[in-house]
Scaffold this active site. Structure first.
Site, short mmCIF file in Angstrom:
data_model
loop_
_atom_site.label_atom_id
_atom_site.label_comp_id
_atom_site.label_asym_id
_atom_site.label_seq_id
_atom_site.Cartn_x
_atom_site.Cartn_y
_atom_site.Cartn_z
N ASP A 60 0.86 -1.18 0.00
CA ASP A 60 0.00 0.00 0.00
C ASP A 60 0.90 1.23 0.00
OD1 ASP A 60 -2.27 1.61 0.17
OD2 ASP A 60 -2.21 1.62 2.36
N LYS A 61 0.37 2.35 -0.43
CA LYS A 61 1.14 3.59 -0.45
C LYS A 61 1.06 4.32 0.88
CE LYS A 61 -0.56 7.29 -2.26
NZ LYS A 61 -0.44 8.23 -1.09
#
Length: 599
Positions: free
Chosen positions: A329-330
Site C-alpha cells: 500500500d502507499k
C-alpha cells in the site's frame, strides 16, 4: 437489524432511531442486556489460540520428521541403540526449539490483544456511561471525541466538525469529513459520510452515533471473516521439504531393496541381508537436516524481532526469504501518512521545503511574499502545539491535518504564532467550511486599519482577488497573470500535491467585524446568514501565493525498495489514491513504470 438488510446511509436520523426501536436518550440498561443476549458481544470472531500441546505437536508435522521417527523405531527394533538415541535426539531437539520459539510468539500476541482494549462512552437513558466495547448493542448511542477508536458501525445523529481517519478500512489517508445528511443508495462505502465504522479513528471534532451493527456484522468484521475463510497455503519451504522427503524416501527405499536383492542373489542369508538393508536405510537418513533448518528459522525470527516484527510461526520467516513480488500500500507504508508542506509558491519565487528546512535562508521580518503567505497560514489556523515547552521532536500538534502542516511550516520559518497574535490581535474569524472552502481571520493592524487574511482552495481564493502581492508591492491581477497563476496551481495539483491559496486585504476598522460575526452566528444556528462573506465582502483581495502539501515518503522507503530489487523481489504499489498522486510517489521512489486502472 443486520447491516445487510437495511441501507442505513439512505435513512434519516428519525428513521434510523425508529428502525432500531431506540431513542435520542439511548437504551435502558434492561433493554441493552436483552439485546446483548440476542446479538452477542461486540467482538470480531478470532481464531481460537493454539494450546501449548497443539503448538508442540505442530512441530512434528513434517514429512522428514515422519521418516526419522520410523527410522528411530526401526533402529530400536534392530537394537542399534546409538542410532536410536541420535535419531530421537534430533527429533526432540527440533521439536523443542520450534516449540519454544512459537510459544513465545503466541504468548506475546495474547498479551498484545489483552492490552488493546477499547472502551466506549454511551448514553443509557440519557446518562453518559463508559463501558467496554464488547457490551455495545444495536440501538446504543455512543459519543465520539478526538483520538477515540470507533467501537462499532454507527449512523451519525450529530456531527460537529467531525473528521474520521478510515485508512484501516478504505486505505484513504485523508480523514473523511462527516455529516448527518441522508445519502443515495448507490453511495460507495468510502463516501458514506453519515456513517462511522468499527476500527477507524476520530481525528477531529465531535459526534454522536447510533449503533447499527456489532461484531461480525460490521464492515471490518466482514473483512475479518473473509481472511479466516481463506485457506492457509503451504510455504515454499514446506513444499520443497515434502518434495525432498519424497525423493529421499524413494532413493533410500530403492537402494535398500537393491542391496537386499543383491545379497539374496549371491547367496547371503535372508535375515542378515534384511538387517543390513534396514541399517543402510537408517544410516542414510539426514537426521541433522530438520534441526539445522529449525535453528536457522529460529535465528531468523529473532532478527525480525529486533526490527520490531513478531513472527508467530517459524515457517513464516522462510516465506519472507522466498518472496519474489511485494504488493505494498502507499499510504502509511511507503509514505508517513501525514501532511507536510512541500513548498511555498508566490509571484516572485519558489520556496521548497523538506518538512523541516527550506532551500534558502528566510528573513522572518522581511517583506517577501513567501513570508506573508506563511504568516497568513499561521494566523488563519486553528491548529496548536499542545506541549510547546518540550523539544520540537516531542511536540504534539492538534488540529486538522492541513492546518497542522501549515502551522509547522510557519514555525520552521521562524514564525511564532503567539508573537504574531500579540502584534495583530484577532477581532473575528470564520472557521474553514467545506461548503465555502476557505477560512478567514480579521486582525487589528493599528488604529487606522484592520486586515482580513483568507486561506483556502486556490481557485476560490484567486477568484476573490483583484491584485497580486510582489514582495511588498501590489500590482493589478491581469488576465495574463491570472492565467499564469491558474496554470501554476493546476500543475502542482497534477503532481499529486494538495494546494492552498492565500490572500489578504486591508480595511477600515470595524468594516467587516460585525458582518463576519453575523455570518458565524447564522451558520451555528443552522440558518442561512444574511451576509455572504465570499460574495459581499471578500472581493478585490490581494493574492499572495500558494502552499503545496503532500504526504511525504518515509525516509527508509527508497532504500527498502532498492534492497528488495537487489534481492530479486519486484515491488508493486497498490493504492486507492488518485493515480496522479500514486504516480508522483512512484517516481520519487524510482519506479520506472506504474500500472494504473480506473476500475
Amino acid at each position: 437489524m443486520s447491516k445487510t438488510d437495511i441501507k442505513w446511509h439512505t435513512l434519516s436520523v428519525r428513521e434510523v432511531v425508529k428502525r432500531l426501536n431506540s431513542s435520542q436518550r439511548g437504551l435502558t440498561e434492561e433493554e441493552a442486556k436483552k439485546r446483548l443476549k440476542r446479538f452477542g458481544v461486540n467482538k470480531i470472531p478470532e481464531e481460537k489460540p493454539l494450546s501449548r500441546l497443539k503448538i508442540f505437536l505442530e512441530q512434528l508435522r513434517n514429512p522428514l520428521i515422519y521418516i526419522l521417527i520410523i527410522a528411530g523405531f526401526t533402529a530400536l527394533i534392530l537394537k542399534h541403540y546409538t542410532d536410536t538415541i541420535v535419531i530421537f535426539g534430533a527429533v526432540f531437539l527440533n521439536t523443542i526449539v520450534g516449540y519454544i520459539q512459537e510459544n513465545k510468539a503466541s504468548q506475546a500476541l495474547r498479551k498484545l490483544k489483552k492490552a488493546l482494549k477499547v472502551r466506549a462512552i454511551v448514553l443509557r437513558k440519557g446518562k453518559e456511561r463508559e463501558i467496554p466495547q464488547e457490551e455495545l448493542v444495536p440501538g446504543d448511542i455512543f459519543l465520539l471525541r478526538p483520538g477515540d477508536k470507533v467501537p462499532a458501525d454507527g449512523r451519525l445523529i450529530e456531527s460537529h466538525n467531525l473528521k474520521v481517519n478510515e485508512m484501516a478500512l478504505t486505505g484513504e489517508w485523508l480523514p473523511a469529513e462527516k455529516n448527518t445528511h441522508s445519502l443515495s443508495e448507490s453511495t460507495p462505502l468510502a463516501d458514506r459520510d453519515n456513517m462511522v465504522y468499527m476500527g477507524t479513528v476520530v481525528e477531529d471534532g465531535r459526534g454522536v452515533a447510533m449503533v447499527i451493527a456489532t461484531g461480525s456484522a460490521t464492515e471490518i468484521g466482514a473483512v475479518s471473516q473473509m481472511i479466516q475463510e481463506t485457506k492457509e497455503a503451504k510455504t515454499p519451504y514446506q513444499k520443497k521439504l515434502a518434495h525432498f522427503s519424497k525423493i529421499v524416501g524413494i532413493m533410500i527405499a530403492a537402494i535398500s531393496i537393491f542391496i537386499f536383492a543383491r545379497g539374496i542373489l549371491i547367496g547371503i542369508e535372508f535375515v542378515e541381508m534384511f538387517i543390513t538393508a534396514i541399517a543402510v536405510a537408517v544410516a542414510a537418513i539426514p537426521e541433522g537436516l530438520p534441526v539445522a533448518m529449525t535453528v536457522i528459522l529460529a535465528l531468523g525470527t529473532q532478527r525480525i524481532l529486533k526490527k520490531r516484527g513478531l513472527v508467530r510461526k517459524l515457517v513464516a520467516a522462510e516465506t519472507l526469504g522466498s518472496t519474489s513480488v511485494i504488493c505494498t500500500d502507499k499510504t502509511g507504508t511507503l509514505t508517513q501518512g501525514r501532511m507536510q508542506v512541500a513548498g511555498i509558491y508566490t509571484g516572485t519565487k519558489e520556496l521548497l521545503s523538506d518538512g523541516k528546512h527550506y532551500n534558502e535562508e528566510i528573513d522572518k521580518n522581511g517583506t517577501g511574499s513567501h513570508i506573508l503567505a506563511l504568516k497568513i497560514a499561521v494566523l488563519c489556523n486553528e491548529a496548536f502545539v499542545e506541549n510547546l515547552e518540550e523539544p520540537m521532536e516531542r511536540w504534539v500538534v492538534r488540529g486538522r491535518p492541513t492546518e497542522r502542516a501549515l502551522l509547522l511550516a510557519g514555525i520552521h520559518a521562524g514564525l511564532d504564532k503567539r508573537e504574531l497574535e500579540k502584534a495583530e490581535p484577532k477581532i473575528d474569524e470564520l472557521p474553514f467550511d467545506a461548503v465555502y472552502k476557505y477560512s478567514a481571520s480579521l486582525r487589528r493592524l493599528n488604529k487606522q486599519e484592520d486586515v482580513v487574511y483568507v486561506m483556502g482552495a486556490p481557485e476560490i481564493i484567486l477568484a476573490m482577488c483583484g491584485y497580486v502581492e510582489m514582495d511588498g508591492k501590489q500590482i493589478l491581477l491581469s488576465t495574463e497573470k491570472f492565467t499564469e497563476l491558474s496554470k501554476k496551481y493546476e500543475g502542482l495539483t497534477a503532481k499529486g500535491l494538495r494546494v492552498i491559496g492565500f490572500a489578504y486585504k486591508k480595511i477600515k476598522p470595524g468594516e467587516l467585524s460585525q458582518r463576519i460575526q453575523k455570518n458565524i452566528d447564522g451558520r451555528s444556528s443552522g440558518k442561512k446568514s444574511k451576509y455572504q462573506i465570499y460574495e459581499e465582502d471578500l472581493k478585490e483581495m490581494i493574492f499572495v501565493g500558494f502552499a503545496a502539501l503532500h504526504d511525504p515518503i518515509r525516509p527508509e522507503a527508497k532504500e527498502a525498495i532498492q534492497i528488495c530489487r537487489q534481492a530479486g523481489m519486484k515491488p508493486i504499489i497498490v493504492t486507492g489514491d488518485h493515480k496522479l498522486t500514486a504516480t508522483a510517489v512512484a517516481e520519487e521512489l524510482g519506479f520506472c513504470l506504474l500500472y494504473t486502472s480506473d476500475a
